[in-house]
Design a protein around this motif. Structure first.
Motif, mmCIF file in Angstrom:
data_model
loop_
_atom_site.group_PDB
_atom_site.id
_atom_site.type_symbol
_atom_site.label_atom_id
_atom_site.label_comp_id
_atom_site.label_asym_id
_atom_site.label_seq_id
_atom_site.Cartn_x
_atom_site.Cartn_y
_atom_site.Cartn_z
ATOM 1 N N LEU A 102 6.412 -2.950 -8.601
ATOM 2 C CA LEU A 102 6.416 -1.658 -8.093
ATOM 3 C C LEU A 102 7.759 -1.262 -7.904
ATOM 4 O O LEU A 102 7.734 0.342 -7.181
ATOM 5 N N GLY A 103 8.574 -1.897 -7.939
ATOM 6 C CA GLY A 103 10.084 -1.673 -7.904
ATOM 7 C C GLY A 103 10.463 -1.569 -6.435
ATOM 8 O O GLY A 103 11.255 -0.716 -5.974
ATOM 9 N N LYS B 237 4.174 5.835 -5.482
ATOM 10 C CA LYS B 237 4.306 5.768 -6.834
ATOM 11 C C LYS B 237 2.903 6.484 -7.456
ATOM 12 O O LYS B 237 2.821 6.522 -8.630
ATOM 13 N N ASP B 238 2.086 7.082 -6.716
ATOM 14 C CA ASP B 238 0.654 7.529 -7.385
ATOM 15 C C ASP B 238 -0.061 6.885 -8.082
ATOM 16 O O ASP B 238 -0.530 7.012 -9.083
ATOM 17 N N LEU B 239 -0.054 5.281 -7.501
ATOM 18 C CA LEU B 239 -0.860 4.384 -8.314
ATOM 19 C C LEU B 239 -2.018 4.161 -7.566
ATOM 20 O O LEU B 239 -2.136 4.052 -6.473
ATOM 21 N N GLU C 227 -4.522 0.517 -11.009
ATOM 22 C CA GLU C 227 -3.239 0.488 -11.973
ATOM 23 C C GLU C 227 -2.324 -0.534 -11.230
ATOM 24 O O GLU C 227 -1.741 -1.319 -12.249
ATOM 25 N N ALA C 228 -2.174 -0.743 -10.208
ATOM 26 C CA ALA C 228 -1.395 -1.703 -9.426
ATOM 27 C C ALA C 228 -1.881 -3.108 -9.932
ATOM 28 O O ALA C 228 -1.006 -3.934 -10.235
ATOM 29 N N GLN D 146 0.952 -1.169 -0.028
ATOM 30 C CA GLN D 146 -0.002 0.052 -0.083
ATOM 31 C C GLN D 146 0.802 1.310 0.002
ATOM 32 O O GLN D 146 0.632 2.087 -0.746
ATOM 33 N N GLY D 147 1.749 1.122 0.750
ATOM 34 C CA GLY D 147 2.833 2.577 1.035
ATOM 35 C C GLY D 147 3.360 2.701 -0.380
ATOM 36 O O GLY D 147 3.505 3.914 -0.970
ATOM 37 N N THR D 148 4.001 1.601 -0.934
ATOM 38 C CA THR D 148 4.754 1.810 -2.354
ATOM 39 C C THR D 148 3.807 2.278 -3.539
ATOM 40 O O THR D 148 4.112 3.210 -4.193
#
Length: 72
Positions: free
Chosen positions: A64-65, A24-26, A30-31, A18-20
Motif C-alpha cells: 500500500l506504500g 488510495k481509492d482502493l 483491491e487491497a 483503512q485510511g491508506t
C-alpha cells in the motif's frame, strides 16, 4: 508485547490500513488482491475481528506504500 500494547498496536494498524486504502481509492477487494487474500480478511482486520501479524502488516504496508516502521 503485553496485551494492552498489542491491542493498541492492532488498533493503530487497523486505522493505518483503512485510511491508506481509502486515500488510495482502493476497495477492500483491491487491497486484498494485492495480498492474495479475500475481501473478508481485509474487512475483518479493519473491523477488529481478526488480528494482523507484524509480518503480514509489513508486507501489506509495502503493497500500500506505507512506511511500516512508523507502526511497528
Amino acid at each position: 508485547m503485553c496485551q494492552l500494547r498489542r491491542k493498541q498496536w492492532q488498533r493503530s494498524v487497523r486505522v493505518a490500513i483503512q485510511g491508506t486504502r481509502k486515500d488510495k481509492d482502493l476497495t477492500q477487494e483491491e487491497a486484498a488482491a494485492r495480498m492474495c487474500w479475500t475481501q473478508d480478511i481485509v474487512s475483518n482486520i479493519e473491523a477488529g475481528r481478526r488480528d494482523i501479524s507484524v509480518s503480514e502488516f509489513i508486507v501489506l504496508a509495502n503493497e500500500l506504500g506505507v512506511e511500516p516502521e512508523t507502526h511497528v
